[in-house]
Every structure is written in C-alpha cells, then in structure tokens.
Design an enzyme around this catalytic site. Structure first.
Site, PDB file in Angstrom:
ATOM      1  N   ASP A  15       1.029  -0.922  -0.218  1.00  0.00           N
ATOM      2  CA  ASP A  15      -0.036  -0.055  -0.206  1.00  0.00           C
ATOM      3  C   ASP A  15       1.054   0.719  -0.471  1.00  0.00           C
ATOM      4  OD1 ASP A  15      -2.675  -1.201  -0.411  1.00  0.00           O
ATOM      5  OD2 ASP A  15      -2.417  -1.576   2.138  1.00  0.00           O
ATOM      6  N   ASP A  51      -9.908  22.982   9.676  1.00  0.00           N
ATOM      7  CA  ASP A  51      -9.820  21.966   8.856  1.00  0.00           C
ATOM      8  C   ASP A  51      -8.602  20.780   9.426  1.00  0.00           C
ATOM      9  OD1 ASP A  51      -9.293  19.685   7.308  1.00  0.00           O
ATOM     10  OD2 ASP A  51      -8.956  20.111   5.005  1.00  0.00           O
ATOM     11  N   ALA A 110     -19.373  13.436   1.077  1.00  0.00           N
ATOM     12  CA  ALA A 110     -19.097  12.684   0.044  1.00  0.00           C
ATOM     13  C   ALA A 110     -20.138  13.599  -1.121  1.00  0.00           C
ATOM     14  CB  ALA A 110     -19.226  11.395  -0.087  1.00  0.00           C
ATOM     15  N   THR A 137     -20.682  16.452  -1.916  1.00  0.00           N
ATOM     16  CA  THR A 137     -20.062  18.038  -1.817  1.00  0.00           C
ATOM     17  C   THR A 137     -18.984  17.569  -2.935  1.00  0.00           C
ATOM     18  OG1 THR A 137     -19.129  18.576  -0.642  1.00  0.00           O
ATOM     19  CG2 THR A 137     -21.622  19.238  -0.825  1.00  0.00           C
TER      20      THR A 137
END
Lengths: 603, 692
Positions: B314, B351, B386, B388
């Site tokens: 990953d 944020d 999810a 916008t």
C-alpha cells in the site's frame, strides 16, 4: 607425449562435434517434426502403427506410460528367457549349441532387456545364431529405444504445463528405432565391416595354425612346450598324453550388424566372448575409433536434444558440461595411471616407461594394436556410458585406473550414461542439487521453472539411490555367500575388487566385467540378474513419476532470485552432488578393494 | 520489551526448562517423529545392550569402548532434544503469558444491540457465535468479535505487547476485537465471531507453543532426502561388515570390525547434525516471526514468504508518509498570491485533516499569516462530504471552497465562472509531478491551486533496490489516479503500480501475477481486502483490521505496520537458508569422518591403509571416539546458529549460493578435520585410551 594427448583430445572433440547436430535431429524426431528422412520413413511409421494398432496421437499419463514400459520389457524378458533355453531344439543353430541353463538364461535375458549386456555366457559357445539375431540383437535395439523413450517422456514432463500426457510409449519407441537407431547402425555396420569385422551366416571355419600348439591330457595349453614331430617336451622332459594342435576353429557370424548396435545403444554385449578385443569384432585402429565414438555418440547427443526440447539450450549445455568434465577427469586419471604403470613393471627396467608410445606403460590385458591411449579412452567411455563393451581387460588395469572404471559405474551411470537413462538419471541428480542449493539461497527449490516438492524429492532420491542400493546390497550378500570366493581369479584386495566390479557393473546396467571373474553360477546369475532389474526399473518408474507430477504443475516465473541452473556454479554443484553421493556410498568398499590394492602395490 | 532481546540460551530459566524437556523427549513416541534421530536413539539402545552383554563375556570389542560409545550416543540424542527444547522455550514462555490473559470472565450478554439494558451474565466460555455482548470501560472483552455499535479505546497489550491503547469502533476497518483485551474507556457492543477453543488467542497460543506445528512441505522433502541418505548409510555399514568378513576370510584373519565400531560409523555418517537441528530451525523461524510481532497461521506461510517475488505494498504508510503536505500555492487567472494564501488558510483553519493543517502551516511559513480565530470572523466551517467533495468556510457575505479539480470546476460553473486553461494546465502539471492539486475558490471564482505533495519515506528507494537484487518486484497499490501514481512510483523506485485500486482490481492483479508463475504477498486490513488476501500466497492482515481480513490472511501483523511484509520475506528466506546451509554442512562433514574411521577399522586387515589416516589419529579406538564425540558436540555448537538463522544479505541468488557454499560446504569439509584431531589429542592426553 604431445601425440598421446592430441589423441585423447581428438577423440573428445570429434565426439562433441558429431553429437551437436545429431542431438538436434533426435529432438526433431521426438516431437514428430519433419526431418530429411521423413519422406521415406513416415509411410513406414504409419504402416507400423496400422498393423500394431497404435494410436499416433495418444497421450499417455505417466502411469500408463510406465505400465507400457514394464509390459513391453516383461514380455521381452519372458520371450528371450524361453528362446535361450530352447535354442538347442530351434532352427538357426548350425553349430548345434545347447540350450542355456535356467539361471544363465534368466541372467542373460535380464541383462539384454535392461540394456546391461552383462555376459555370463560366451557368445560363440553358448548362443546360437537364432538367439543372437532374434533375441540379443533385437534387444540391443529395443532396450536402447526404451531408455530414450523414457527420457522423452521426462522431457515432456518438464516442458508441459498443467497436463497429464507424456506422449505415447509405442510411438516413441517406433520413432527412435526407425529414425535414429537403424540408420546409425547401418552406417556404423558398413564402416566397421569395411575394416574386416565379419558379417556372415556361414558356419564357423577351421583354419591351420601358423605354428602348432600343445595341450596336456586335460586340454590345458602347455607353455614353453617344445614340439618335435609327435613328441612334446617341457624343460627337456617328455609329457605323456600331450596332444598337438595344428588347427583352430574360427567363430564367425553376423557380427558387424550386432557390434554396431551394441556400441550405439550402450548395450555392450559382444558378439564374441572377449568383446571388442577380438580381432574379428574390432580389427583395426579405425574400426576401434568408430566403435569407441559410437559408445558415447547418442548419450552425448541427448544432452543437446534435452536443451533444444526444453527450449533452454544453455540447460542442455550445462548438463553436457558437467558430464564432460567428469568424463575428462576420469579419462585423465585412467590414462595417467596406465601410462605410469606399476613399480613392479618398472622394476629392473622390465618395461620402458620413459615413452608413452604403444609399448610403454601397463600393457597387461591390452591389445598391442590399440595401445594405452585407445584402450584407456575406451575404458573411460564404456564405463561412463553404461555400455560395457571392452577392448582391453579392466581386471588388468592398475588399481587406481581400474577403480575409476568401477567408480563411473557406481555413480549411477550418469556421466553420459546409457542412452536415455544416463540423462534422466542425471536429471534426478540435478533435482537433488537444486534442492540443496535452492534452500541455500532462501527459496523452496525449483528446476526448469517447476517447484520441487516432497513427491519429486521422494522419486528423485529413489532414482539416484537405486544404483548404490543395488550394488551395496548385492555385493554385501555376495560377500557372505561362501561359494563366491571360488569365482575369483585373484585373492585379497584385488579379489574383492572383482566381486565389487561385477555388482557395480550390473548395478550400473553397464555389463563390463573384471575378466577374471567366473560369473556363471546359479547364485551369481540370479543375484546379478535381480540387481540389474532393480537398477533399471526402479529409476524408470521414479523418473516417470517425476515427469507426471511435473507435467501437472504450473511454471514459476524466473527472477533475479531464481537460482541459475545453467552457470558454472550449477555445473560445479551438480558434479559435487554426483561425486558426493558416490563417494559417501562407496568409499569403504573402494578402500577395501582398489585403494587397499593400490597401497599394497606401492608398498 | 528489554527481555525480548535476551536470547533463549542466555536465560537460565529457559535453559533449565529445556534441559528438563530434553530428558522428557527421550520418550520413544517423540523420537519416532524424527527418523534420523530415531536411528541414533536405536543405536544408543543397541550399544547399551552390547555393553551389558559384554559384561558377561560376549563381546567383539572391549567393554569400556562399548560403554564409551553408548554414553556418547545417548548424549547425541539428548543434545538433539535440547536443541528442539530450547527452540520451543521462548514460545512456551510466550504461551504462558497468553494463557494468563485467557481466563474465563463474566460476559454481559444482550439479546440484540438495541436492547442494551437486558443484560444476562454468562461465562465467556459459554458464548456462542452470533451472540451480542456489551463491554464497558474496565472490562475484559470476553471473546473475539466484531464491534457493531460504539467506539472505545482498547488495551491490546496482552496480545501485541504494545501498551498504547488503540481505538476500536463499529463500521470501517477497525472493528475487530480480540478476546482477552481490555476496554479502557467508553463501551462497545460486540457480536461474537468465534467460540471458546477456536479464538484468536487459542490459535495464537497453539502457534507460539508449536503444538499446532505441522511439518511443512519443504521440511518433509528435506526429511525424505535425509532418510534416504540414512538408508544408504545403513546399507554402507551393513555391507561393510560383509566386505570385511569376506576380506578377513581371504586373508585368513579374524574379522577386524566390531559391531560397536560399525554402529559408531553409521551414526557418524548419518546426517545427524541437520537431523538434530531440523525442527529447532523451523521452530526458531516461527519464533523470530513472533518476535517481529507477526503471527503466522501455518509454517507453510513462512516458507512461502521466502519464495515471494511480488510484493504488493500500500502506498500510504509503506512508501509515503501517511499524509500529503501542501508545498506550494499557485494563483491562476491573475489572482494575487496573498489573496490565494489567505483564502486557503481561512478554508483550512478548522480542517483537522493532515492536509488541512499543512495548508495552515504553509500559509504561516511562507506568508506570515497567523492563525485566526474562526468565531472572531463569524465563520462557519463547511466540512468535507462525499456529496459535495469540497470543504471550506462561510462567513458573512463570502464563501470559500477547496476541493478536487472536478468538484471545484462544477462549483465555479454554478456561479457562472470559467475553468480557465491556465488553471487546467496547472492542475495537469501538478498531477504529472505526482502531486495532488487542490483548487481554492472564493464565491465561485477560482483563485488558484494548492500543490499537495506525497512525501516519500526515507530509505525506501534503497530498500526496493535491495529487493530487486534478490528478485522481488514491488508493486505500489494506491487509490490515486494513474498520473499521480506513476510519478510517485517513479520517485519511490517501485517496479510497477496499481492506480485507482479497487478490491476487484487488486484481486485481478494478484491472479494475473499468479498465472504467470509469480508468488504474491500483500497486506490488507479492510473487509474489502479479504478476497485479495485469500488469493495472495502470503497475506498479512493487520491486527487493527476487520475480522474478515484476519481470517482471509495467513499471517496477522500485531503491530499493524505496513512495512512488515519486507521483514517477513527476510525471515522466510533466512529459515530456508539455514536449513540448506546446515544440511550442506552436515553432509560435508562425512568426508572427514570417513578419513577418521575407515583406516582405523581396517588397520588390522590392510596395514597399508594407514596412509589414509591423514589426521594421524592416535589409534583405532581414539579415532572412532573422536569422530563420534565431534558428531555429538557439533550439534550443541550449532544450536545458536539454528536459533538465530544464518546471515542473510540482499544479494543475488548466485552470490548468496557461492557465499554459503564456501562457508558451509568448504567449512563443513575442513572443520571436522581440525576438530576431530583436537579431540583425539585431548582424549589421548587425558589418558582415556590405552596404547593398543
């Protein structure tokens, strides 16, 4: 000196030069590809399939292939067994030779079916023309073909992916005989017949001796006898009942054709008792070279066939290199020892060892028309390949020279070995080698892009150890049987070498003998017969098992982490494993035989 | 954690336990499992009987000699047992501490997640699959399960040894809990997924203890080889007896070989060194894996790890640091740089994502914009959804949005503003460099682009280059678009990448590689990783992952570290290498043993054979004794190597092979010559053998 070395080198170079194109040819034949003889032979082939009800495109799984091999060999064995016992009452017997005893017949039948050609009988005295032609010569072809066919199945096992089929045994045998063995045999027959090898169906001839000989009442030759008219004197005394011999029966027969295939098919069973030392079986240096090269021609070619057909020519070359290095080393040791001879021969200047020509060195048991170089090369070739024909008596070699011939057989006949079987035996050793080496680089082992798992390992050890097991068990038992000592020509360490050689020869499916050994006794015939059967068919079953299992596997991708099986390291490792298994199995036996012999000799 | 570093051999408790165990293992049933050592065991019994019989005058060798051989053979067996016992030691100790965690507790069973009050107290052992239990702060989780409701911090130190608590919550990829761990805060409703006796802890105990240890295919294949060699050596010694009898009869002397000396020869030749250490090597490999905090569900998986040639890694956490960071503001369409920075900062103040924070940091570092208080500006934060696919902030008269290019493009279009060519070019340029463009718009007008950059972890390039040398390809798995992925892949030096990875995509890729003959390893944690994990040859599930992922994998990484895969491969390779190297060593030893014993055996028959006594050993008895003492001592001497594993380096297969062949092959031939000579000198000096 330079001359002699050049002679050795020449033999090896010619051999390799002939083998490369032949290898490619055999590879095409195996795949049913078109070759230059296809136009003539394909109709013959199809005709044979029609009358034999063989399906040309059948794909047998490994079990069916193995069953076909066993059934075919089993029926051959029974047929030959009966033929030899009944030869006295069958036609094609101008000399009125009697039927063989059951044990001799068993031994001889096994010997020819297993491609060993161990000869407890003497051809000119105990085999009729019918037996020679219908029994022995036929087996010379088919037993060789069986070995090559099994190799083909093994090659297919390595190349095919996730499938069961290994080809058809019947098709393989037919093609090998038709496309490979018969054409080559014809060429070699003509070649040696041109040199004077006999090829006739006439009865034996009687000829006058150049000089009369004398024998005593029991038929033993009197040495140093002086013949004067009708009286025979030895050391000045007249010998009673002595007979004077003025004529000799010269055995004849269809020799050239049988000699050609006995060499090509690594059979080795001579037409005459003394094999290719016999002047009518191998008369000239040129016939000698032809016969000698024929010994290794197909086994060497098959290395290249292998490389071509697994689509990895380097792999074939690597296996060839491993075998070739061992052969060259064996040849060198034999040659050096025979040229150097023994301290006893050198004592008092009895033999001039200062030069390496025809007369120098240990010439006991060697033909003067061949000399040391051609004899030593033949000895190395014939024991490397499981051929077993001889042009000199190995019994009379120096202890170490003789030991190498024995060791080559003990190694399982994988230094080129018998046609087909030498290479599939070597592949089993390669599996052992990559198993250990693979672990050492931190991967579970793989060979030719297929994983090696417990099943392959089981079969590979079985294939590799069948020969040591057969030799050790056979000779061990023989050493305990009281009567065996009576068969010996010598006592002490050399006597033991004779027993060991006999079992090594049968265990390696070689067939050559230390000449002094009288092998025609019920115990020896039966025990050596069983050793030959074991050493032939256990590996066949094992390698076919490997082929079946390999064919069912997928291929593993090759990466930088994959162990290369084509480089010098692998060649070294393969040689190492072969020698190690051989040395570990036979060091004690050799110590009591040739090694003790050697140390006694040098005092 | 310190105690872990201590080796088993330097821990007196473990040594004592192993010594005790090595006698317990003399049980024939245990011995029968190892054919090579069984041969030694039988030989020891046989020589002991020969000794007893010799006391009554029936003998072919001096009683003292027979006794000495018997004693050494017994020691050989015990040394082999000790090797296995000491290898098991660490596992047993670990199992003991796990057992302590596995006590029966009272479970609060509830009929369904909605009826949390209807608690029935039952014993954890009687919980059934599918039962619901509620676990509150301070309580132990009674069984393995899936969190269906709630979130809590859980102390998993009993299993992982890591004392920092972890978060477990319903939904998502952190929903699996393990019985025996403790909830520290809040509560969880758990649906039980395994019953008593089959739990993760049970499996773990069985694995670390070696109880569930089955011989792996490779171990079986090696054992077949060793057994075959032993059979040959039995034949060699038996036939040697016959040869010797034959030769003696011919020479007219008494058979010089005794049964005792042949038994000694047999044991010397048999591959006892590797036979004795084989299971210890396997257990130690497992144990090294455990020390790396990885739990393999089978020994097979470790071997497969050695063969792996494709690592699917990953991106996040393995190749790059977890987070992308803002590295540049690029204004477009003539916007002022300051305005863009200001808007970017405002939109990110609340944020809390790492990306958001990095924007604030960049604004401060480059433009001196200090953090402002949102409430002072009467701002409201608009979180990312999810729907916008944008986040931002609203304050009186203004709205600022940031988001992916296509989302902001749509947003601009709504306000009637264009998506300029300059903007598009900037976006493409950033993508091509492996960055992530984040567009900032104020009142529908696009101001500029923030360049978010993936930070490649230090040293990964070198690591991947090393892996390439040993033939392992690395594949980066990422959800990024192909452009970004390609750029990161190039920078990190991986061989290939899978962009916009989906579970189906991963599965298809694994199948594709496998069909080309590759062996694939991967790590995964989410339930949607389960199919790919089940397909991969080596599948490491994160302990933090879901139950489904853990069940699909064949290893569990208790640390949940994405780089663990590389360690696992190393351990797998090391295990196989140790096996191969010690086998080579063991067989190479035989050469010297032959040179010690063969001349000794046949001196009476062929005195000339003394030329083979190249070590110049004192006499026949001392030669045989020295060889067999060496044979026993070498087992003890190699135990540390068996436990630690041979040295592993990231070099090509060819170089690895030559190196190991040199050390263990050539070394294996030379070492016994030196050692046997030394032992011979010592036993002669000590006067153990008379001058015969």
């Amino acid at each position: 000196m330079t001359n002699t070395v050049l002679q050795y080198a020449l033999y090896l170079v010619i051999l390799a030069a002939l083998a490369i194109p032949l290898g490619a040819y055999i590879g095409k034949v195996m795949n049913g590809e078109k070759v230059f003889m296809s136009r003539i032979l394909v109709p013959c082939e199809n005709f044979l399939y029609r009358i034999l009800h063989v399906k040309k495109d059948e794909e047998m799984n490994w079990k069916k292939y193995a069953v076909s091999v066993f059934a075919f060999s089993g029926i051959s064995l029974i047929f030959l067994f009966l033929l030899q016992m009944l030869q006295g009452v069958l036609p094609g017997n101008p000399e009125g030779i009697e039927g063989m005893s059951w044990h001799l017949s068993f031994n001889t039948a096994v010997s020819f079916v297993t491609n060993t050609n161990w000869q407890a009988y003497s051809g000119e005295a105990q085999a009729s023309y019918l037996t020679q032609a219908l029994g022995l010569t036929v087996q010379n072809f088919v037993s060789a073909a069986v070995g090559i066919a099994v190799l083909f199945a093994v090659i297919r096992g390595f190349t095919r992916v996730k499938t069961q089929g290994l080809g058809s045994f019947w098709v393989d045998v037919t093609r090998i005989i038709l496309y490979v063995l018969i054409p080559l045999a014809v060429i070699v027959s003509i070649g040696i017949a041109s040199q004077g090898v006999v090829q006739t169906l006439k009865p034996y001839e009687t000829v006058d001796l150049l000089e009369p000989a004398a024998v005593d009442a029991d038929g033993n030759i009197l040495e140093d006898a002086v013949i004067d008219g009708d009286t025979v004197t030895v050391d000045g005394k007249a010998v009673d009942g002595a007979q004077i011999i003025t004529q000799q029966v010269v055995p004849l027969g269809p020799a050239a054709s049988q000699v050609a295939i006995k060499q090509l098919g690594t059979n080795g069973g001579g037409f005459f008792g003394v094999n290719s030392a016999h002047p009518l079986e191998n008369p000239t240096p040129f016939s000698n070279m032809l016969e000698m090269l024929s010994i290794l021609l197909i086994p060497v070619s098959l290395c290249f066939t292998f490389g071509r057909n697994v689509k990895n020519k380097k792999q074939g070359a690597a296996i060839f290199a491993a075998m070739f290095i061992m052969l060259a080393a064996a040849l060198a040791i034999i040659a050096v020892n025979e040229h150097a001879a023994t301290p006893q021969l050198a004592a008092g200047g009895a033999v001039d060892l200062s030069q390496s020509g025809q007369s120098g060195g240990n010439m006991e048991g060697k033909e003067t028309r061949f000399g040391i170089a051609s004899s030593a090369t033949w000895a190395a070739f014939t024991t490397a390949a499981s051929n077993g024909s001889v042009n000199s008596m190995h019994d009379s070699y120096t202890p170490l020279g003789g030991m190498i011939t024995m060791l080559q057989m003990m190694l399982g006949e994988v230094i080129f070995g018998g046609v087909g079987c030498g290479l599939y035996g070597m592949l089993a050793f390669a599996i052992l080698a990559v198993f250990i080496a693979g672990l050492m680089v931190g991967r579970t082992p793989e060979f030719l892009e297929k994983k090696i798992e417990p099943y392959e390992m089981k079969m590979a050890v079985l294939a590799c150890l069948a020969t040591p097991i057969a030799i050790l068990a056979g000779s061990g038992i023989a050493a305990l049987v009281p009567g065996v000592a009576d068969s010996l020509n010598n006592s002490g360490a050399h006597g033991f070498s004779e027993v060991l050689y006999a079992y090594s020869s049968c265990g390696g499916n070689n067939g050559s003998a230390f000449a002094g050994f009288g092998a025609n006794t019920p115990f020896l015939n039966v025990s050596l017969g069983l050793v030959m059967l074991f050493a032939r068919f256990v590996p066949i079953a094992a390698v076919l098992g490997i082929a079946g299992s390999m064919a069912g596997k997928k291929k593993i991708a090759v990466t930088a982490g994959t162990l290369s099986t084509t480089n010098a390291m692998f060649i070294f490792l393969l040689i190492f494993v072969v020698l190690l298994v051989g040395a570990l199995s036979f060091f004690p036996a050799l110590a009591l035989g040739p090694i003790a012999d050697f140390f006694q000799m040098i005092g | 954690m310190e105690t872990k570093k201590k080796t088993a051999l330097s821990d007196p408790k473990m040594v004592t336990r192993a010594v005790r165990d090595s006698f317990i293992k003399l049980n024939p049933k245990v011995q029968a499992k190892n054919p090579v050592m069984l041969l030694v065991y039988i030989s020891a019994i046989m020589t002991s009987i020969l000794f007893v019989v010799s006391l009554f005058g029936i003998k072919d060798a001096p009683s003292g000699f027979t006794l000495a051989i018997a004693v050494i053979l017994w020691f050989t067996v015990i040394f082999a047992n000790f090797a296995e016992a000491i290898a098991e030691g660490r596992g047993k100790a670990q199992a003991d501490s796990l057992r302590a965690a596995k006590k029966d507790v009272q479970a609060n069973k509830i009929p369904s997640p909605s009826q949390k009050e209807k608690i029935t107290k039952i014993l954890s052992a009687s919980l059934k699959k599918g039962d619901y239990v509620i676990v509150r702060a301070g309580e132990q989780i009674p069984a393995d399960g899936e969190v269906v409701e709630g979130a809590a911090s859980v102390d998993e130190s009993a299993i992982t040894g890591e004392s920092a608590p972890v978060i477990r919550e319903s939904g998502g990829d952190r929903s699996a809990v393990t019985g025996g761990t403790t909830v520290i805060s809040d509560w969880l409703v758990i649906q039980v997924t395994s019953e008593a006796g089959e739990s993760f802890l049970d499996k773990m105990i069985a694995m670390v203890e070696g109880a569930a240890r089955k011989k792996t295919p490779n171990e079986i294949a090696l054992q077949i080889f060793l057994v075959a060699l032993s059979i040959i050596f039995i034949l060699v010694t038996v036939s040697l007896y016959a040869y010797s009898l034959f030769s003696a009869r011919q020479a007219g002397i008494v058979n010089p070989t005794s049964v005792t000396s042949l038994v000694a020869l047999l044991v010397c030749l048999a591959p006892t060194t590797i036979g004795a250490l084989l299971s210890a090597i396997g257990i130690a490999g497992m144990s090294r894996l455990n020390q790396a905090n990885v739990l393999a569900m089978s020994g097979r998986a470790i071997e497969a790890a050695g063969d792996v040639d494709i690592l699917m890694l990953d991106k996040t956490g393995t190749i790059t640091l977890g987070n992308r960071q803002a590295c540049e503001f690029i204004p477009v369409d003539g916007t002022d740089m300051g305005e863009l920075a200001d808007a970017a900062q405002l939109s990110s103040l609340a944020d809390e994502t790492p990306e958001g924070r990095s924007i604030v940091v960049l604004a401060k570092e480059e433009f001196g914009l200090r953090g402002r208080n949102m409430s002072d500006l009467h701002m409201t934060f608009i979180p990312f959804t999810a729907a916008t696919r944008m986040s931002g902030a609203d304050f009186p008269g203004n709205e600022i949005r940031k988001g992916a290019a296509d989302a902001i493009r749509a947003y601009a279009k709504d306000g009637g503003y264009p998506y300029s060519r300059e903007c598009e070019e900037t976006v493409t340029r950033i993508s091509n460099q492996g960055g992530t463009p984040l567009l900032v718009a104020k009142n529908h007008k696009i101001l500029g682009v923030i360049h978010l950059k993936d930070i490649i972890k230090q040293g990964v390039q070198e690591k991947f280059a090393d892996l390439r040398k040993i033939g392992i390809k690395t594949i980066m798995i990422t959800g990024d678009n192909p452009l970004t992925a390609a750029a990161i892949a190039a920078e990190a030096g991986v061989d290939d990448f899978l962009a916009e990875a989906t579970p189906e995509g991963k599965l298809a890729m694994i199948r594709d590689f496998q069909s080309k003959g590759h062996l694939v390893a991967m790590t995964g944690d989410g339930t949607n990783d389960a199919p790919a994990l089940a397909q991969a040859d080596v599948a490491v599930a994160m302990n933090s992952g879901t139950q489904a992922a853990k069940e699909a994998g064949n290893m569990v990484d208790l640390d949940s570290s994405p780089t663990k895969l590389i360690d696992i491969v190393r351990i797998g390779k090391q295990l196989l290498m140790t096996r191969g190297s010690l086998t080579t060593f063991s067989i190479a030893n035989d050469v010297a043993k032959y040179f010690a014993i063969i001349p000794a055996l046949f001196l009476g028959l062929y005195p000339q054979l003394s030329a083979l006594n190249i070590m110049n050993l004192h006499n026949a008895q001392s030669a045989i004794l020295s060889a067999i003492i060496y044979n026993a001592l070498i087992i003890i001497a190699l135990i540390p190597l068996a436990l630690k594993g041979v040295k592993y380096r990231e070099v090509s297969a060819g170089r690895l092979l030559s190196r190991n062949l040199l050390i263990y092959g050539l070394g294996g031939i030379i070492a016994p010559f030196v050692c046997i000579k030394l032992i011979d000198m010592i036993i002669v000096a000590l006067g153990f053998v008379g001058n015969i």
